[in-house]
Enzyme design. Structure first.
Site, PDB file in Angstrom:
ATOM      1  N   GLU A 270      -4.212   8.681 -10.399  1.00  0.00           N
ATOM      2  CA  GLU A 270      -4.656   7.893  -9.247  1.00  0.00           C
ATOM      3  C   GLU A 270      -3.860   8.190  -7.981  1.00  0.00           C
ATOM      4  O   GLU A 270      -4.414   8.206  -6.889  1.00  0.00           O
ATOM      5  CB  GLU A 270      -4.486   6.391  -9.540  1.00  0.00           C
ATOM      6  CG  GLU A 270      -5.474   5.815 -10.492  1.00  0.00           C
ATOM      7  CD  GLU A 270      -5.219   4.331 -10.729  1.00  0.00           C
ATOM      8  OE1 GLU A 270      -4.654   3.654  -9.843  1.00  0.00           O
ATOM      9  OE2 GLU A 270      -5.586   3.843 -11.801  1.00  0.00           O
ATOM     10  N   ASP A 271      -2.570   8.396  -8.139  1.00  0.00           N
ATOM     11  CA  ASP A 271      -1.683   8.423  -6.977  1.00  0.00           C
ATOM     12  C   ASP A 271      -1.159   9.805  -6.581  1.00  0.00           C
ATOM     13  O   ASP A 271      -0.428   9.912  -5.596  1.00  0.00           O
ATOM     14  CB  ASP A 271      -0.489   7.502  -7.222  1.00  0.00           C
ATOM     15  CG  ASP A 271      -0.907   6.049  -7.365  1.00  0.00           C
ATOM     16  OD1 ASP A 271      -2.045   5.706  -6.974  1.00  0.00           O
ATOM     17  OD2 ASP A 271      -0.100   5.248  -7.869  1.00  0.00           O
TER      18      ASP A 271
END
Length: 134
Positions: free
Chosen positions: A17-18
Protein backbone atom coordinates in the site's frame (compact mmCIF):
# COMPACT_ATOMS: atom_id res chain seq x y z
CA UNK A 1 0.66 -15.96 16.73
CA UNK A 2 4.40 -16.10 16.70
CA UNK A 3 5.19 -18.17 13.62
CA UNK A 4 7.64 -16.71 11.11
CA UNK A 5 5.03 -16.22 8.37
CA UNK A 6 2.76 -14.14 10.61
CA UNK A 7 5.62 -12.11 12.04
CA UNK A 8 7.07 -11.34 8.60
CA UNK A 9 3.63 -10.44 7.27
CA UNK A 10 3.10 -8.15 10.26
CA UNK A 11 6.30 -6.28 9.49
CA UNK A 12 5.45 -6.07 5.79
CA UNK A 13 1.68 -5.53 6.02
CA UNK A 14 1.64 -1.96 4.65
CA UNK A 15 4.46 -2.43 2.15
CA UNK A 16 2.34 -2.84 -0.99
CA UNK A 17 0.00 0.00 0.00
CA UNK A 18 2.66 2.48 1.01
CA UNK A 19 5.64 1.76 -1.28
CA UNK A 20 6.29 0.77 -4.88
CA UNK A 21 6.87 -2.85 -3.78
CA UNK A 22 4.74 -5.33 -5.71
CA UNK A 23 3.12 -8.50 -4.41
CA UNK A 24 5.41 -10.43 -6.78
CA UNK A 25 8.47 -8.89 -5.16
CA UNK A 26 7.21 -9.87 -1.72
CA UNK A 27 6.65 -13.43 -2.87
CA UNK A 28 10.10 -13.61 -4.44
CA UNK A 29 11.82 -12.25 -1.32
CA UNK A 30 9.70 -13.73 1.48
CA UNK A 31 7.76 -16.62 0.01
CA UNK A 32 4.24 -17.37 -1.13
CA UNK A 33 2.70 -17.69 2.35
CA UNK A 34 3.99 -14.31 3.55
CA UNK A 35 2.92 -12.61 0.32
CA UNK A 36 -0.54 -14.19 0.61
CA UNK A 37 -1.09 -12.93 4.17
CA UNK A 38 0.10 -9.44 3.18
CA UNK A 39 -2.27 -9.52 0.20
CA UNK A 40 -5.17 -10.42 2.49
CA UNK A 41 -4.67 -7.26 4.55
CA UNK A 42 -3.74 -4.91 1.70
CA UNK A 43 -6.25 -2.29 0.62
CA UNK A 44 -6.73 -1.42 -3.03
CA UNK A 45 -5.64 2.22 -2.96
CA UNK A 46 -7.33 2.84 -6.32
CA UNK A 47 -10.70 2.65 -4.54
CA UNK A 48 -12.22 5.54 -2.59
CA UNK A 49 -11.42 5.55 1.13
CA UNK A 50 -14.99 4.79 2.22
CA UNK A 51 -15.14 1.79 -0.11
CA UNK A 52 -11.81 0.48 1.22
CA UNK A 53 -13.05 0.84 4.78
CA UNK A 54 -16.28 -1.02 4.00
CA UNK A 55 -14.33 -3.77 2.27
CA UNK A 56 -12.14 -4.27 5.32
CA UNK A 57 -15.26 -4.96 7.37
CA UNK A 58 -16.71 -7.21 4.67
CA UNK A 59 -13.52 -9.23 4.06
CA UNK A 60 -12.49 -9.72 7.70
CA UNK A 61 -14.63 -12.79 8.35
CA UNK A 62 -13.29 -14.65 5.31
CA UNK A 63 -9.63 -13.90 6.02
CA UNK A 64 -7.16 -16.57 7.11
CA UNK A 65 -6.38 -16.96 10.80
CA UNK A 66 -3.02 -15.26 10.29
CA UNK A 67 -4.57 -12.31 8.45
CA UNK A 68 -7.22 -11.94 11.15
CA UNK A 69 -4.59 -11.91 13.89
CA UNK A 70 -2.56 -9.35 11.96
CA UNK A 71 -5.64 -7.20 11.44
CA UNK A 72 -6.49 -7.28 15.17
CA UNK A 73 -2.93 -6.35 16.11
CA UNK A 74 -2.84 -3.52 13.57
CA UNK A 75 -6.18 -2.11 14.70
CA UNK A 76 -5.00 -2.30 18.33
CA UNK A 77 -1.95 -0.19 17.52
CA UNK A 78 -4.05 2.24 15.52
CA UNK A 79 -6.65 2.65 18.29
CA UNK A 80 -3.87 3.29 20.79
CA UNK A 81 -2.35 5.90 18.46
CA UNK A 82 -5.70 7.61 17.87
CA UNK A 83 -6.10 7.76 21.65
CA UNK A 84 -2.67 8.97 22.72
CA UNK A 85 -1.25 10.71 19.63
CA UNK A 86 -3.99 11.33 17.07
CA UNK A 87 -3.08 12.59 13.62
CA UNK A 88 -2.97 16.37 13.37
CA UNK A 89 -6.35 17.82 12.61
CA UNK A 90 -8.40 14.82 13.73
CA UNK A 91 -11.44 15.97 15.66
CA UNK A 92 -12.80 14.06 18.62
CA UNK A 93 -15.69 12.88 16.43
CA UNK A 94 -13.32 11.54 13.79
CA UNK A 95 -11.31 9.70 16.44
CA UNK A 96 -14.50 8.15 17.84
CA UNK A 97 -15.59 7.14 14.33
CA UNK A 98 -12.24 5.48 13.77
CA UNK A 99 -12.57 3.46 16.98
CA UNK A 100 -16.11 2.40 16.05
CA UNK A 101 -14.92 1.34 12.59
CA UNK A 102 -11.99 -0.61 14.05
CA UNK A 103 -14.45 -2.45 16.32
CA UNK A 104 -16.51 -3.39 13.25
CA UNK A 105 -13.43 -4.71 11.44
CA UNK A 106 -12.26 -6.72 14.43
CA UNK A 107 -15.75 -8.20 14.88
CA UNK A 108 -15.12 -10.18 11.70
CA UNK A 109 -11.81 -11.42 13.06
CA UNK A 110 -13.20 -13.00 16.21
CA UNK A 111 -11.90 -16.43 17.09
CA UNK A 112 -8.50 -16.06 15.46
CA UNK A 113 -6.46 -15.12 18.51
CA UNK A 114 -8.23 -14.66 21.86
CA UNK A 115 -5.28 -12.99 23.60
CA UNK A 116 -4.94 -10.36 20.86
CA UNK A 117 -8.67 -9.76 20.91
CA UNK A 118 -8.54 -9.11 24.67
CA UNK A 119 -5.73 -6.59 24.16
CA UNK A 120 -7.82 -4.91 21.46
CA UNK A 121 -10.85 -4.73 23.77
CA UNK A 122 -8.70 -3.11 26.46
CA UNK A 123 -7.38 -0.56 23.95
CA UNK A 124 -10.93 0.27 22.85
CA UNK A 125 -12.12 0.64 26.45
CA UNK A 126 -9.22 2.96 27.20
CA UNK A 127 -9.84 4.96 24.03
CA UNK A 128 -13.49 5.44 24.90
CA UNK A 129 -12.64 6.37 28.50
CA UNK A 130 -10.07 8.95 27.37
CA UNK A 131 -12.28 10.40 24.65
CA UNK A 132 -15.25 10.60 27.00
CA UNK A 133 -13.21 12.81 29.32
CA UNK A 134 -12.20 15.21 26.53
Amino acid sequence: MTDDVTLLAAILHDTVEDTKTTPEELEREFGREVAHVVAEVTDDKSLPKEVRKALQIHHAAAASRRAKALKVADKTCNVRDVTSAPPAGWSLDRRREYVDWAVAVVAGCRGAEADLEAVFENAVAEARRVMESE
